[in-house]
Every structure is written in C-alpha cells, then in structure tokens.
Design a protein around this motif. Structure first.
Motif, PDB file in Angstrom:
ATOM      1  N   ILE A   1      -8.483   7.059  -6.230  1.00 13.46           N
ATOM      2  CA  ILE A   1      -7.558   6.550  -7.247  1.00 13.46           C
ATOM      3  C   ILE A   1      -7.034   7.741  -8.030  1.00 13.46           C
ATOM      4  CG2 ILE A   1      -7.312   5.081  -9.272  1.00 13.46           C
ATOM      5  CD1 ILE A   1      -9.529   3.305  -8.118  1.00 13.46           C
ATOM      6  N   LEU A   2      -5.743   7.959  -7.955  1.00 10.48           N
ATOM      7  CA  LEU A   2      -5.138   9.136  -8.568  1.00 10.48           C
ATOM      8  C   LEU A   2      -4.859   8.941 -10.054  1.00 10.48           C
ATOM      9  CD1 LEU A   2      -2.654  10.038  -5.686  1.00 10.48           C
ATOM     10  CD2 LEU A   2      -4.943  10.971  -6.100  1.00 10.48           C
ATOM     11  N   ASP A   3      -4.615   7.705 -10.456  1.00 12.74           N
ATOM     12  CA  ASP A   3      -4.365   7.421 -11.873  1.00 12.74           C
ATOM     13  C   ASP A   3      -4.968   6.045 -12.169  1.00 12.74           C
ATOM     14  OD1 ASP A   3      -3.316   6.751 -14.403  1.00 12.74           O
ATOM     15  OD2 ASP A   3      -1.548   8.005 -14.085  1.00 12.74           O
TER      16      ASP A   3
ATOM     17  N   VAL B   1       0.840  -1.197   0.000  1.00 15.38           N
ATOM     18  CA  VAL B   1       0.000   0.000   0.000  1.00 15.38           C
ATOM     19  C   VAL B   1       0.878   1.251   0.000  1.00 15.38           C
ATOM     20  CG1 VAL B   1      -1.642   1.355   1.369  1.00 15.38           C
ATOM     21  CG2 VAL B   1      -2.011  -1.099   1.040  1.00 15.38           C
ATOM     22  N   GLN B   2       1.932   1.237   0.816  1.00 14.14           N
ATOM     23  CA  GLN B   2       2.842   2.382   0.847  1.00 14.14           C
ATOM     24  C   GLN B   2       3.517   2.589  -0.507  1.00 14.14           C
ATOM     25  OE1 GLN B   2       2.828   4.506   3.218  1.00 14.14           O
ATOM     26  NE2 GLN B   2       1.532   3.244   4.538  1.00 14.14           N
ATOM     27  N   GLU B   3       3.817   1.504  -1.185  1.00 15.33           N
ATOM     28  CA  GLU B   3       4.445   1.605  -2.507  1.00 15.33           C
ATOM     29  C   GLU B   3       3.490   2.249  -3.503  1.00 15.33           C
ATOM     30  OE1 GLU B   3       5.916  -1.710  -5.668  1.00 15.33           O
ATOM     31  OE2 GLU B   3       6.868  -1.808  -3.678  1.00 15.33           O
TER      32      GLU B   3
ATOM     33  N   ARG C   1       3.379   5.928  -2.763  1.00 15.63           N
ATOM     34  CA  ARG C   1       4.572   6.652  -3.222  1.00 15.63           C
ATOM     35  C   ARG C   1       4.547   6.879  -4.724  1.00 15.63           C
ATOM     36  NH1 ARG C   1       7.196   3.281   0.564  1.00 15.63           N
ATOM     37  NH2 ARG C   1       7.818   1.845  -1.112  1.00 15.63           N
ATOM     38  N   GLU C   2       3.961   5.956  -5.446  1.00 17.05           N
ATOM     39  CA  GLU C   2       3.876   6.075  -6.894  1.00 17.05           C
ATOM     40  C   GLU C   2       2.731   6.982  -7.333  1.00 17.05           C
ATOM     41  OE1 GLU C   2       4.094   2.363  -9.043  1.00 17.05           O
ATOM     42  OE2 GLU C   2       5.201   1.451  -7.393  1.00 17.05           O
TER      43      GLU C   2
ATOM     44  N   ARG D   1      -3.141   3.744 -14.873  1.00 18.84           N
ATOM     45  CA  ARG D   1      -1.895   3.142 -14.388  1.00 18.84           C
ATOM     46  C   ARG D   1      -2.167   2.079 -13.342  1.00 18.84           C
ATOM     47  NH1 ARG D   1       1.771   6.982 -11.785  1.00 18.84           N
ATOM     48  NH2 ARG D   1       3.123   5.152 -11.622  1.00 18.84           N
ATOM     49  N   LEU D   2      -3.138   2.312 -12.468  1.00 21.67           N
ATOM     50  CA  LEU D   2      -3.456   1.307 -11.448  1.00 21.67           C
ATOM     51  C   LEU D   2      -3.979   0.034 -12.107  1.00 21.67           C
ATOM     52  CD1 LEU D   2      -3.502   0.922  -8.331  1.00 21.67           C
ATOM     53  CD2 LEU D   2      -5.938   1.516  -8.434  1.00 21.67           C
TER      54      LEU D   2
END
Length: 247
Positions: free
Chosen positions: A220-222, A202-204, A207-208, A225-226
């Motif tokens: 969800i920011l992208d 989750v932290q990874e 960070r991305e 990509r997710l």
C-alpha cells in the motif's frame, strides 16, 4: 493510519487485551494437538457436512463461500492466518455454506468439547471469544454494506485495507507490505464483480499510486488515501480491544 508492524501473535484471538499470559498459554497448547493440511482449492468443510472441529488457521488463506447449482460462487468472508472459525460447531447439525482453501492451508483442529471446557473455565478466554465473534460479524456487515452501497473501486479498495489491518494485527506485515495471494477471479467472487471489472479497478488504483500488487505481495503506497477511497475506518475490526493497538 499507522503502518507499523503489530505484535507477532500467532492468532488474532491472542491479541485480545483482556487475556493473561496464562490464558494465552492455554490457547496455544491446543494448537499442536491435531493439525491438518489442506490443498489449494479444496474444502476444509463442505456445505451439508456435519462440522466436527473448531478450526484455527495457522498458515494459508481460505474463505467461506456459497455455490449455486450452475457453478456461480459468492465468497462470504476471507479466512486469514491467525483466524479462528466455527467456535460453536456443537450447536450446528450441518454446514449451510462451505469453507474452502484458497492457498495451501494448515489448520489446527480442536474437539468442540475441549474448547468449550477451556472457555467455560476461564472468563478472559470467554470474553476474547465474544470479541472474536463480534469482529467476524462486523466484517460480515461491512461486506454486505459494500455490496449494497460501495462502487466497484471502493469495494476493491476496502478489501485491500481490511486485509492489511487484519494481517498487521498478527504481525504478518512488513511496513505497508503484506502477503496477498488472491487472484483477480477471487477478488471478483468476494466483491460481486466480474474479473474484467476487477482488473479495471485494480489498474486504476495502480495508476493513482495507491497500491502495488505483484504476484503474491501487496504494498500500500498511500494508506490514508486508500482508506479514504474505500470509505474505510477500522472501527468494525475493534482493534481498540487489542494489545497491538497500544503498541
């Protein structure tokens, strides 16, 4: 992948494109006849119990799970607001797994004979039920594939993607933000990982800049990509057979 909000159907079943307005009204009429509240972390139906009702999830999150004698637990599927589960309980003498509440839940309980009569008398509702069953089996197959083929990072990403698309179908998302009341321990039970490993993954993803997850809310920011990270395509959710897919 679009991030727009779907039509606000109370149930996933109601989003099936083959239903008429009259069919939807008949299904809706079942939901207020008998309702039950379940406290968090309590069973809706326990393993070994004889099931008595067809259940519709009106509010809250639950799961199917199996628990070993030593306390280890594997989550088998998530039950989200709008889901229908166990529509064929009249052919089951006892549950071979448990259905539990993750958060406080409100479910509508429908007598199986009442539901069967509705399905048998209305072909559109029968087809909607077949679609619902096929979606449930598709999610089951995808979870098995995750446990056998996906990395830890991919498993977590897939769960985020699947939940988002399922909630969007019933109008439970605002843009790319949705409720997400699971704990990291819940994610571990769903993905076959340890809570420590889940935390790292989750932290990874944070960070991305793929997700933000704080409290009970996931953003969800992208999305593209997710989905790429998870090797996720929503085909197994069969959204092409829903009204929302055309919206």
């Amino acid at each position: 992948m679009r991030g727009d909000q779907a039509l606000p159907y109370r149930l996933r079943l109601l989003a099936y494109s083959g239903l008429t307005d009259a069919d939807r009204a008949r299904i809706e009429a079942l939901l207020d006849q008998r309702q039950r509240s379940i406290a968090p972390r309590r069973d809706v139906v326990s393993e070994g119990e004889a099931p008595r009702f067809v259940h519709f999830v009106l509010e809250g999150w639950g799961c199917r799970y199996r628990q070993m004698s030593d306390g280890r637990r594997q989550m088998l599927s998530l039950l989200l607001p709008g889901d229908l589960f166990d529509p064929h309980v009249q052919v089951v003498s006892q549950m071979d797994h448990a259905v539990g509440a993750i958060t406080a839940m409100t479910v509508a309980e429908v007598v199986p004979d009442t539901f069967s009569a509705l399905v048998e008398g209305h072909p559109g509702i029968a087809r909607a039920l077949w679609w619902n069953d096929h979606v449930a089996l598709g999610m089951h197959r995808e979870w098995i594939a995750s446990l056998g083929l996906r990395s830890a990072r991919e498993r977590i990403a897939l769960l985020f993607c699947e939940v988002y698309f399922r909630l969007r179908l019933v109008g439970r998302c605002s843009g790319l933000t949705c409720e997400f009341p699971l704990t990291q321990a819940d994610l571990a039970e769903a993905t076959g990982l340890t809570p420590v490993h889940v935390n790292r993954m989750v932290q990874e993803l944070r960070r991305e800049r793929l997700i933000e997850w704080a409290g009970r809310t996931l953003t969800i920011l992208d999305l593209d990509r997710l989905c790429e990270v998870a090797s996720f395509t929503p085909g197994y959710l069969h959204l092409d057979r829903t009204v929302a897919a055309a919206g």
